[in-house]
Scaffold this active site. Structure first.
Site, mmCIF file in Angstrom:
data_model
loop_
_atom_site.group_PDB
_atom_site.id
_atom_site.type_symbol
_atom_site.label_atom_id
_atom_site.label_comp_id
_atom_site.label_asym_id
_atom_site.label_seq_id
_atom_site.Cartn_x
_atom_site.Cartn_y
_atom_site.Cartn_z
ATOM 1 N N ARG A 37 -39.936 -47.328 -11.600
ATOM 2 C CA ARG A 37 -40.028 -48.630 -11.465
ATOM 3 C C ARG A 37 -40.281 -48.958 -9.844
ATOM 4 N NH1 ARG A 37 -36.893 -52.059 -12.025
ATOM 5 N NH2 ARG A 37 -38.285 -53.699 -13.049
ATOM 6 N N CYS A 43 -44.184 -34.396 -5.268
ATOM 7 C CA CYS A 43 -45.224 -34.115 -4.286
ATOM 8 C C CYS A 43 -46.258 -35.531 -4.068
ATOM 9 C CB CYS A 43 -46.059 -32.814 -4.606
ATOM 10 S SG CYS A 43 -47.233 -32.331 -3.310
ATOM 11 N N TYR A 96 -36.082 -49.219 -18.829
ATOM 12 C CA TYR A 96 -37.214 -48.646 -18.322
ATOM 13 C C TYR A 96 -36.773 -47.525 -17.349
ATOM 14 C CZ TYR A 96 -38.518 -52.836 -20.651
ATOM 15 O OH TYR A 96 -38.652 -53.627 -21.693
ATOM 16 N N GLY A 118 -34.597 -56.761 -23.800
ATOM 17 C CA GLY A 118 -34.362 -55.066 -23.588
ATOM 18 C C GLY A 118 -33.545 -55.129 -22.463
ATOM 19 N N ARG A 119 -33.936 -55.167 -21.092
ATOM 20 C CA ARG A 119 -33.473 -55.259 -19.957
ATOM 21 C C ARG A 119 -32.218 -55.972 -20.032
ATOM 22 N NH1 ARG A 119 -36.834 -54.769 -15.490
ATOM 23 N NH2 ARG A 119 -38.489 -55.720 -16.536
ATOM 24 N N GLU A 124 -35.818 -60.636 -28.450
ATOM 25 C CA GLU A 124 -35.964 -59.371 -28.240
ATOM 26 C C GLU A 124 -35.867 -58.683 -27.068
ATOM 27 O OE1 GLU A 124 -40.295 -58.936 -28.783
ATOM 28 O OE2 GLU A 124 -40.169 -59.013 -30.955
HETATM 29 N N1 LLP Z 1 -40.629 -57.810 -26.773
HETATM 30 C C1 LLP Z 1 -41.996 -57.322 -26.497
HETATM 31 C C2 LLP Z 1 -42.958 -57.667 -27.378
HETATM 32 C C3 LLP Z 1 -42.155 -56.652 -25.329
HETATM 33 O O1 LLP Z 1 -43.349 -56.131 -24.966
HETATM 34 C C4 LLP Z 1 -41.083 -56.261 -24.474
HETATM 35 C C5 LLP Z 1 -41.072 -55.593 -22.990
HETATM 36 C C6 LLP Z 1 -39.900 -56.735 -24.514
HETATM 37 C C7 LLP Z 1 -39.510 -57.519 -25.867
HETATM 38 C C8 LLP Z 1 -38.732 -56.751 -23.844
HETATM 39 O O2 LLP Z 1 -38.551 -57.469 -22.504
HETATM 40 P P1 LLP Z 1 -37.406 -57.163 -21.411
HETATM 41 O O3 LLP Z 1 -36.136 -58.020 -22.199
HETATM 42 O O4 LLP Z 1 -36.889 -55.802 -21.455
HETATM 43 O O5 LLP Z 1 -37.809 -57.751 -20.147
HETATM 44 N N2 LLP Z 1 -41.400 -51.338 -17.520
HETATM 45 C C9 LLP Z 1 -41.263 -52.604 -17.007
HETATM 46 C C10 LLP Z 1 -41.087 -53.644 -18.234
HETATM 47 C C11 LLP Z 1 -42.015 -53.615 -19.427
HETATM 48 C C12 LLP Z 1 -41.683 -54.593 -20.290
HETATM 49 C C13 LLP Z 1 -42.865 -54.363 -21.768
HETATM 50 N N3 LLP Z 1 -42.370 -55.339 -22.607
HETATM 51 C C14 LLP Z 1 -40.185 -52.658 -16.148
HETATM 52 O O6 LLP Z 1 -39.698 -51.606 -15.917
HETATM 53 O O7 LLP Z 1 -40.131 -53.599 -15.636
#
Ligand code: LLP
Length: 454
Positions: free
Chosen positions: A346, A377, A406, A282-283, A280
């Site tokens: 972030r 502000c 994000y 994302g980043r 899964e």
């Molecule tokens: N799967 C689940 C269940 C998750 O909770 C997350 C991210 C991902 C996959 C994807 O993770 P990634 O590959 O994107 O690391 N807002 C924070 C990151 C929060 C991640 C939350 N869960 C930031 O800007 O660093």
């Protein structure tokens, strides 16, 4: 520009001059390069091709429909964390059988929507499991589930984004998993399909994935021994990217495969089973694919040099003296841009580092120390601290890099600021993929009671 003066080089992104984009669409502006997303997705597919796999994009990282369409066209599935994200991925045409509904606090309505849509649910607690069984029963349907494991592993990441620690709010403790599956097997209207974990985000050392995979595969074995066979093993996302190009080398999907696959395949072979591997990310799919371009509204040069701490000039008794030359301890020179934590939270929320460049002065030497701040502000609205940049002037364009994950998705309208536009670039072509909001959007859904009307 006077004769003989060299034209400043402009930042080019996705084959497009960023300065021209800013002139055409205004600032702030999110710009996403489609080809980077496609290339990143394909790196995962290549790295994991030895096993049957699906890559579910973590929609929380970026919920733009055009971006979801790009990923859908590559064959991505989706990890969704709310009814809203489910709605988005359905609109984007991601097949229902490639969607996993995650979340530690799902409403009954969300559970109903998941069952109605026939998407699988990653169950986060025994309480939720029982509710889901009842909800599915009322609907006369079967809910297909995985159980979210809290594997108790500790990646070296910001504690706010470590999710597999024993004390984390996510998932069911490792040692309760087998009994929870036995419970699930007895419940009506529940069909066990998989197992799920996600250990954290921005992970730069892949060895924790080996540890998590070992724990997860031991559970798979324990379930196999109890006659429970799984169709998929979902090891979550979390692979980091290099925000500080000179300091961090981010692992690649190939490195990730090197940590996961030997353990995964060995267990499959020894048990003679063939569950699909799901990841899964994302980043690591979208993070490097976007920049945020912002205009400089004001430059405020500090006349003082503080002793020691940069903020010390304001402390009672601190000695402050006028700056005589360039000094790395010079008190803050502020570059105030038109994007703040309303559009990129972030840096404020995680002390995250994002590189910044002056998009219209790429060939000018970095000669001054600046702190880049937003228009919000709050003193904490700092985007980039103490960066050496070319001399910055009002009207210059600052591009903040690696904001595709994000970034916009965590944006807000705080301080009465409508969210900005987004464009998609690809080999020189440009498409608007989100119009900027207007002040009308600030009052959308607000209601003034009759008795308070003007
Ligand atoms: N799967 C689940 C269940 C998750 O909770 C997350 C991210 C991902 C996959 C994807 O993770 P990634 O590959 O994107 O690391 N807002 C924070 C990151 C929060 C991640 C939350 N869960 C930031 O800007 O660093």
């Amino acid at each position: 520009m006077s004769q003989g003066e060299e034209q400043s080089a402009h930042l080019v992104f996705g084959g497009v001059d960023v300065v021209e984009l800013a002139e055409r669409y205004g600032t702030p502006l999110y710009i996403t390069d489609e080809s980077i997303i496609r290339a990143n997705f394909r790196k995962y597919k290549t790295a994991f091709k030895a096993v049957e796999n699906d890559i579910y994009f973590a929609v929380k990282a970026n919920g733009n429909l055009a971006i979801l369409r790009i990923l859908a066209s590559e064959g991505a599935g989706a990890d969704v964390f709310s009814g809203g994200e489910l709605h988005l991925v359905k609109l984007a045409g991601i097949p229902l059988e490639k969607i996993l509904f995650n979340g530690n606090s799902k409403s009954e309505e969300e559970l109903r929507t998941a069952v109605e849509s026939q998407v699988r649910v990653s169950v986060d607690s025994l309480d939720e499991l029982e509710t889901l069984s009842a909800v599915a029963g009322e609907m006369g349907k079967e809910a297909e589930i995985a159980i979210r494991v809290n594997p108790d592993v500790s990646p070296q990441v910001n504690p706010k984004i470590a999710t597999g620690l024993r004390e984390s709010k996510f998932g069911i403790p490792y040692y309760e998993i087998l009994s929870t599956y036995e419970e699930a097997a007895k419940l009506p209207n529940i069909a066990i399909k998989g197992i799920h974990c996600h250990i954290g985000s921005q992970i730069l050392d892949v060895s924790v994935y080996r540890e998590a995979t070992e724990k997860m595969m031991n559970l798979v074995e324990g379930l196999h021994g109890r006659g429970i066979e799984l169709e998929f093993v979902d090891l979550g996302g979390g692979l980091g990217i290099s925000y500080q190009k000179e300091k961090e080398r981010a692992p690649t999907p190939k490195d990730l495969a090197g940590a996961i696959l030997p353990v995964f395949e060995a267990k499959l072979n020894s048990l003679g089973i063939t569950p699909k591997l799901i990841l899964e990310p994302g980043r690591s799919l979208v993070g490097p694919a976007s920049i945020l371009v912002s205009k400089v509204n004001a430059v405020k040069l500090s006349p003082y040099r503080a002793c020691g701490d940069m903020g010390g000039a304001h402390d009672a008794g601190a000695r402050a003296e006028p700056v005589t030359g360039q000094s790395p301890t010079a008190s803050r020179n502020f570059v105030a841009i038109d994007a703040g934590f309303n559009l990129l939270i972030r840096p404020v929320m995680y002390d995250a580092y994002h590189e910044v460049v002056v998009a219209n002065k790429l060939n000018e030497p970095a000669s001054e120390l600046y702190t880049v701040v937003g228009p919000i502000c709050e003193s904490g609205d700092i985007i980039a601290r103490d960066r050496m940049l070319p001399e910055v002037k009002r009207g210059d364009l600052v591009a903040i890099l690696d904001v595709g994950a994000y970034g916009f998705s965590m944006g807000s309208q705080y301080n009465g600021r409508p969210r900005c536009a987004e464009v998609l670039v690809c080999d020189g072509s440009v498409d608007l993929i989100r119009s900027e909001e207007s002040v009308e959007d600030l009052i959308r859904n607000q209601v003034i009671p009759e008795r308070l009307k003007l």
